[in-house]
Write a protein that holds these residues in place. Structure first.
Motif, short mmCIF file in Angstrom:
data_model
loop_
_atom_site.label_atom_id
_atom_site.label_comp_id
_atom_site.label_asym_id
_atom_site.label_seq_id
_atom_site.Cartn_x
_atom_site.Cartn_y
_atom_site.Cartn_z
N GLY A 1 19.09 -4.01 8.12
CA GLY A 1 18.45 -3.42 6.94
C GLY A 1 18.18 -1.94 7.16
N ARG A 2 18.00 -1.22 6.09
CA ARG A 2 17.76 0.22 6.19
C ARG A 2 16.32 0.55 5.77
NH1 ARG A 2 21.06 5.13 3.09
NH2 ARG A 2 20.77 6.67 4.75
N LYS A 3 15.67 1.37 6.57
CA LYS A 3 14.32 1.80 6.21
C LYS A 3 14.41 2.86 5.11
CE LYS A 3 12.23 0.85 10.71
NZ LYS A 3 11.49 1.41 11.88
N VAL A 4 13.68 2.64 4.03
CA VAL A 4 13.77 3.54 2.88
C VAL A 4 12.37 3.87 2.36
CG1 VAL A 4 16.05 2.75 2.14
CG2 VAL A 4 14.00 1.57 1.28
N ALA A 5 12.31 4.89 1.52
CA ALA A 5 11.10 5.25 0.78
C ALA A 5 11.39 5.07 -0.70
CB ALA A 5 10.70 6.69 1.08
N VAL A 6 10.54 4.35 -1.40
CA VAL A 6 10.76 4.01 -2.80
C VAL A 6 9.72 4.73 -3.66
CG1 VAL A 6 11.02 2.15 -4.50
CG2 VAL A 6 11.60 1.74 -2.08
N LYS A 7 10.19 5.55 -4.56
CA LYS A 7 9.31 6.30 -5.46
C LYS A 7 9.26 5.60 -6.81
CE LYS A 7 8.45 11.09 -6.91
NZ LYS A 7 8.93 12.50 -6.76
N VAL A 8 8.05 5.35 -7.31
CA VAL A 8 7.87 4.60 -8.55
C VAL A 8 7.01 5.42 -9.51
CG1 VAL A 8 7.13 2.42 -9.58
CG2 VAL A 8 7.96 2.46 -7.21
N LEU A 9 7.47 5.57 -10.74
CA LEU A 9 6.77 6.37 -11.74
C LEU A 9 5.47 5.68 -12.18
CD1 LEU A 9 7.92 9.07 -12.82
CD2 LEU A 9 8.50 7.87 -14.91
N ARG A 10 4.45 6.47 -12.45
CA ARG A 10 3.17 5.92 -12.91
C ARG A 10 3.33 5.28 -14.29
NH1 ARG A 10 -1.76 6.72 -10.83
NH2 ARG A 10 -1.86 7.99 -8.95
N PRO A 11 2.67 4.16 -14.55
CA PRO A 11 2.73 3.54 -15.88
C PRO A 11 2.08 4.46 -16.92
CG PRO A 11 1.83 2.02 -14.24
CD PRO A 11 1.89 3.37 -13.60
N VAL B 1 4.68 6.56 -3.72
CA VAL B 1 5.78 6.21 -2.82
C VAL B 1 5.37 5.05 -1.92
CG1 VAL B 1 7.30 7.06 -0.98
CG2 VAL B 1 6.61 8.60 -2.85
N HIS B 2 6.29 4.10 -1.77
CA HIS B 2 6.09 2.94 -0.90
C HIS B 2 7.22 2.89 0.12
CE1 HIS B 2 3.03 0.75 -3.44
NE2 HIS B 2 3.53 1.59 -4.34
N TYR B 3 6.90 2.43 1.34
CA TYR B 3 7.94 2.18 2.34
C TYR B 3 8.50 0.77 2.14
CZ TYR B 3 6.84 6.35 5.10
OH TYR B 3 6.66 7.65 5.52
N THR C 1 0.85 -1.20 0.00
CA THR C 1 0.00 0.00 0.00
C THR C 1 0.88 1.25 0.00
OG1 THR C 1 -1.72 -1.17 1.24
CG2 THR C 1 -1.83 1.24 1.18
N PRO C 2 0.72 2.14 -0.95
CA PRO C 2 1.57 3.33 -1.00
C PRO C 2 1.23 4.31 0.13
CG PRO C 2 -0.10 3.46 -2.71
CD PRO C 2 -0.23 2.10 -2.09
N VAL C 3 2.24 5.08 0.56
CA VAL C 3 2.00 6.11 1.57
C VAL C 3 1.62 7.42 0.91
CG1 VAL C 3 3.50 5.07 3.28
CG2 VAL C 3 4.47 6.66 1.62
N ALA C 4 1.86 7.54 -0.39
CA ALA C 4 1.48 8.75 -1.13
C ALA C 4 1.33 8.38 -2.59
CB ALA C 4 2.53 9.84 -0.95
#
Length: 515
Positions: free
Chosen positions: A150-160, A136-138, A126-129
């Motif tokens: 492990g490192r906590k990160v935020a992953v930004k993914v472009l819309r298809p 963006v996903h955690y 589930t994305p946070v934004a």
């Protein structure tokens, strides 16, 4: 012909949506493709709720990511749309429904060239934004020597498909801008094509997340050692064109005042740090975050302000920074002639205009604003109203200043939300005065002159080398000119001079016959 048909079809779709929201005035003001707009008028919903700007914002949200971004860009053009509509568009949000996790997985695995589980130890579906360009996903990275757990990160993914939609819509905007300049010469002053090109570059860079990661790194370097403001670290091993991974921020949203106070943080100090950071971005570095709204600013437990989302960035060259400094100093000291002269020296206003008249115009704009209580003074509104009088003085639009004005509006809004009773520029006054003394004072002017001389000195050897080679060529072979140059230098026959003798003969012959 194919381009014309494609653009007219897309314009028809847009016009229908605008008509449904009773917001056709946006394309009607452009004054092109009138038959298409006239046909769309048949579908106008006169009962659409809200003010014109609110109706327009609703239509742009329905039209999708590019329209939303364009609406945000239009929010700074009060010179085109008026104050009320621009203000309504300034609140335009680009929150959209999230796209499916299956697409997220496919994009990440394709971009990083490995399974999702190999790149991340844990990944929240589930994305946070979810915004117009990306979501963006955690996640948590696999354990390593630096991060054993492990490192906590935020992953930004472009819309298809967002790139294809953007290319289609920006092509239409450029076509409309070209038509405006061709059919309405008075619009050239506003530089519609250049403005759309600037918008195109900005959004294009947003859609390559490697550019955003690079911007974050550059800003992090600019603020290295600053204990009041910082940028999250980029994980380049998990970053590609359509995926970006950053360290996850643990902090409070900057506009959650009650939470800030409960955490023992002083809202005034938070705004001071934010305003100082923005001033340093613009005037010290010439590279600024152009979207510093509350959703992109967080405050860590120790009071450090952290910015995220570096998709929209602005640059201001040193010459423009000096001009802005002169303007700001002129306005703050009510020296309106200094404001006027700064515009003329920068070449923003043609030399055939009147310095005195523009001084008067600057005073008429600034006095009502500067006469307000300090907490209500807005430098962004000052710039916006200044742009509105530019038509009188044939001043060309300065696209680099439009983004800065938008950023000022946003950051001033943050300041008023967190500390309503103070003015953020007052909090940053010591920093402003120091910069002005160093840059616009005698020492700063001397340093600027030395830099100009140094640049000229660097170019001098090349100039002398070219001159030496030119002299050698002339002494060896004489001065050789290009055939086109020789052709241009030949005396051109004067049709009147050639016809004159025959005309005299004809007149004399006529006189002889008549006599």
């Amino acid at each position: 012909m194919q381009r014309l048909g494609r653009n007219l079809l897309r314009l028809w779709v847009i016009a229908r949506v605008l008509a449904r929201h009773n917001a056709l005035f946006l394309v009607e003001r452009v004054g092109v493709a009138k038959p298409v707009i006239a046909a769309a008028r048949l579908f106008v919903n006169e009962k659409a709720p809200g003010r014109p700007g609110q109706r327009l914002a609703n239509a742009l949200v329905e039209l999708g990511p590019t329209a939303i971004k364009f609406g945000q860009a239009l929010s700074i053009r009060s010179d085109l749309l008026g104050e009320e509509i621009a203000a309504d568009l300034s609140g335009l949000q680009d929150r959209l429904p999230p796209f499916p996790f299956e697409d997220v997985r496919e994009i990440i695995e394709s971009e990083l060239d490995r399974p999702l589980e190999a790149a991340f130890e844990a990944f929240e579906e589930t994305p946070v934004a979810a915004a117009s360009i990306a979501q963006v996903h955690y996640a948590v990275t696999p354990p390593d020597k630096t991060y054993p757990e492990g490192r906590k990160v935020a992953v930004k993914v472009l819309r298809p498909g967002v790139e294809t939609a953007f290319r289609r819509d920006v092509g239409l905007l450029i076509w409309l801008a070209e038509l405006m300049e061709a059919t309405q010469p008075i619009m050239k002053r506003l530089k519609p094509v250049e403005t759309i090109r600037t918008f195109e570059i900005s959004v294009h860079m947003e859609m390559d997340l490697r550019f955003e990661a690079a911007a974050a790194c550059e800003m992090a370097e600019n603020f290295a050692g600053d204990e009041t403001f910082r940028v999250p670290e980029v994980d380049w091993t998990r970053t590609a064109q359509r995926v970006m991974t950053l360290e996850r921020i643990v902090g409070l949203p900057i506009d959650e005042i009650d939470q800030l106070v409960a955490a023992g943080l002083d809202p005034l100090e938070v705004i001071r740090r934010t305003s100082n950071a923005f001033f340093n971005m613009v005037f010290r570095d010439g590279f600024f975050h152009a979207d510093m709204h509350p959703g992109n600013l967080f405050v860590e437990p120790d009071g450090t302000v952290v910015a995220v989302d570096f998709g929209i960035m602005g640059r201001v060259d040193s010459a423009t920074r000096r001009t802005l400094g002169e303007m700001l100093l002129g306005f703050l000291t009510r020296d309106y002639r200094r404001v006027s002269v700064a515009h003329f020296v920068a070449g923003w206003i043609p030399a055939d205009q009147s310095v005195e008249a523009f001084t008067q115009a600057s005073r008429s704009i600034a006095e009502p604003i500067l006469g307000k209580p300090l907490a209500e003074i807005s430098i962004a509104r000052l710039l916006g109203q200044l742009f509105q009088v530019t038509e009188t003085f044939n001043m060309s639009t300065q696209p680099q200043l439009l983004m800065l004005q938008k950023s000022l509006l946003v950051i001033e809004g943050v300041g008023r939300t967190v500390a309503p009773t103070v003015n953020m520029w007052e909090l940053a006054q010591p920093l402003i005065e120091k910069w002005m003394a160093e840059t616009l004072g005698p020492v700063g002017r001397l340093r600027s002159g030395m830099e100009t001389l140094a640049t000229a000195a660097d170019r001098l050897p090349k100039i002398l080398d070219h001159a030496d080679r030119a002299a050698s060529m002339i002494s060896a072979d004489g001065l050789r000119l290009h055939p086109d140059t020789l052709k241009a230098m030949r005396p051109r026959p004067n049709p009147f001079r050639q016809a004159l003798p025959w005309g005299l003969i004809a007149i004399l012959g006529t006189l002889l016959i008549l006599s």
